[in-house]
Design a protein around this motif. Sequence first.
Motif, short mmCIF file in Angstrom:
data_model
loop_
_atom_site.label_atom_id
_atom_site.label_comp_id
_atom_site.label_asym_id
_atom_site.label_seq_id
_atom_site.Cartn_x
_atom_site.Cartn_y
_atom_site.Cartn_z
N LEU A 1 3.81 14.27 -12.44
CA LEU A 1 2.88 13.22 -12.85
C LEU A 1 1.44 13.69 -12.66
O LEU A 1 1.16 14.61 -11.88
N ARG A 2 0.52 13.06 -13.40
CA ARG A 2 -0.89 13.35 -13.19
C ARG A 2 -1.27 13.05 -11.74
O ARG A 2 -0.80 12.08 -11.15
N GLN A 3 -2.12 13.89 -11.20
CA GLN A 3 -2.57 13.68 -9.83
C GLN A 3 -3.56 12.51 -9.75
O GLN A 3 -4.49 12.44 -10.55
N PRO A 4 -3.39 11.62 -8.80
CA PRO A 4 -4.35 10.53 -8.61
C PRO A 4 -5.45 10.95 -7.64
O PRO A 4 -5.44 12.08 -7.12
N LEU A 5 -6.37 10.06 -7.41
CA LEU A 5 -7.30 10.20 -6.28
C LEU A 5 -6.62 9.60 -5.06
O LEU A 5 -6.07 8.49 -5.12
N TRP A 6 -6.67 10.34 -3.94
CA TRP A 6 -6.01 9.85 -2.73
C TRP A 6 -7.04 9.20 -1.81
O TRP A 6 -8.06 9.80 -1.49
N ARG A 7 -6.73 8.00 -1.40
CA ARG A 7 -7.59 7.20 -0.51
C ARG A 7 -9.03 7.14 -1.01
O ARG A 7 -9.99 7.37 -0.26
N PRO A 8 -9.26 6.85 -2.30
CA PRO A 8 -10.64 6.75 -2.79
C PRO A 8 -11.27 5.43 -2.37
O PRO A 8 -10.59 4.49 -1.95
N ALA A 9 -12.57 5.37 -2.49
CA ALA A 9 -13.31 4.12 -2.31
C ALA A 9 -13.58 3.54 -3.69
O ALA A 9 -14.26 4.16 -4.51
N LEU A 10 -13.03 2.36 -3.98
CA LEU A 10 -13.20 1.72 -5.27
C LEU A 10 -14.36 0.74 -5.22
O LEU A 10 -14.49 -0.05 -4.27
N HIS A 11 -15.20 0.76 -6.26
CA HIS A 11 -16.33 -0.16 -6.37
C HIS A 11 -16.29 -0.81 -7.76
O HIS A 11 -16.09 -0.13 -8.76
N LEU A 12 -16.45 -2.12 -7.78
CA LEU A 12 -16.57 -2.87 -9.03
C LEU A 12 -18.01 -3.29 -9.20
O LEU A 12 -18.54 -4.06 -8.39
N ASP A 13 -18.68 -2.76 -10.22
CA ASP A 13 -20.10 -3.05 -10.45
C ASP A 13 -20.93 -2.78 -9.19
O ASP A 13 -21.86 -3.50 -8.87
N GLY A 14 -20.54 -1.75 -8.44
CA GLY A 14 -21.28 -1.37 -7.25
C GLY A 14 -20.80 -2.00 -5.96
O GLY A 14 -21.22 -1.58 -4.89
#
Length: 312
Positions: free
Chosen positions: A223-236
């Motif tokens: 499978l495509r590699q994901p980002l592991w334990r990223p910080a997600l931001h919605l509109d900052g």
Amino acid sequence: MTRNDYSAALRKLAREQDRVATVAQLAEAGVPQRLVRERCRPGGRWQRPLPRVAVLHSGPLSAAQRSRAALAFAGHPLTRAMITGAAALRLHGVAAAALPPGLPVVDVLVPSDRRIRTHTWVRVHHARALPAPDVVDGVPVAPVVRAAADALRESIDPEWARDVVQELVVVMGVPAGIVAAELGEAVLARRPGVAALLESLANEARPPAAGPLARALVARSGLRQPLWRPALHLDGAFVGSPDAYWARDGLVLDLGPGGGRARWEALGLRVLRVAPAALARAPGEVVAALRAALEGGPYGPLERITALPGAM
């Protein structure tokens, strides 16, 4: 100078800055000082809530206008100031910070070399190194964990402090260890209830082997590699740190417990909840579920979501 010489610039300034401006900005727009003084008198059409700051209406300030006024007082953008503390938590969407205890103070973080001091309802924090701010509704805001640290440092309400910490860890998915490190020993020593809560949440966290098992399984699957334990931001605004995130697809892998699952689903992202034990007991089923979820995407408002890589 006639009214038409500055009226267009004044309307533009009011529109772009939510009707909050410095006296210097008004002068640059061509508004006569005499008019500013007249309109800011008691009973006038404008008001002067802070030195060097004008609000272009006479009514109560909204929360966003208070934040903008505090930043203007601190000299933003020249000072690289940003909102922190409880006001920043509210901008980040932390529900527990909606009604902070005490007076409605706005905390502002500025570089340590700036000679700006606390004034009435603006509390100034100086720092040698400023974090990179998030931007929420056009307002520079300290990252949510730093904002929480500044808020808890000033809070006198232990229950409010515990509610904020619990929301950060359980709802928003910020690891308990990161929160504890940002708060530091001095703050935790004064907040024994918070320290105990963080220890409890850390003990309830996912098994240490879950992350490595998931990474190894995805690597073997093709499978495509994901980002592991990223910080997600919605509109900052920070919305959590999932175990894995496929940014092109809007797919979240959640190894539980807790985390920000409800918030991610509310955004429209596809959240695949996998029990850590299933990674070893039924790896084929996990891969099949991931592949099906990826094929069914993309999900959510991907153009509004920024994913910053986490620790490997």
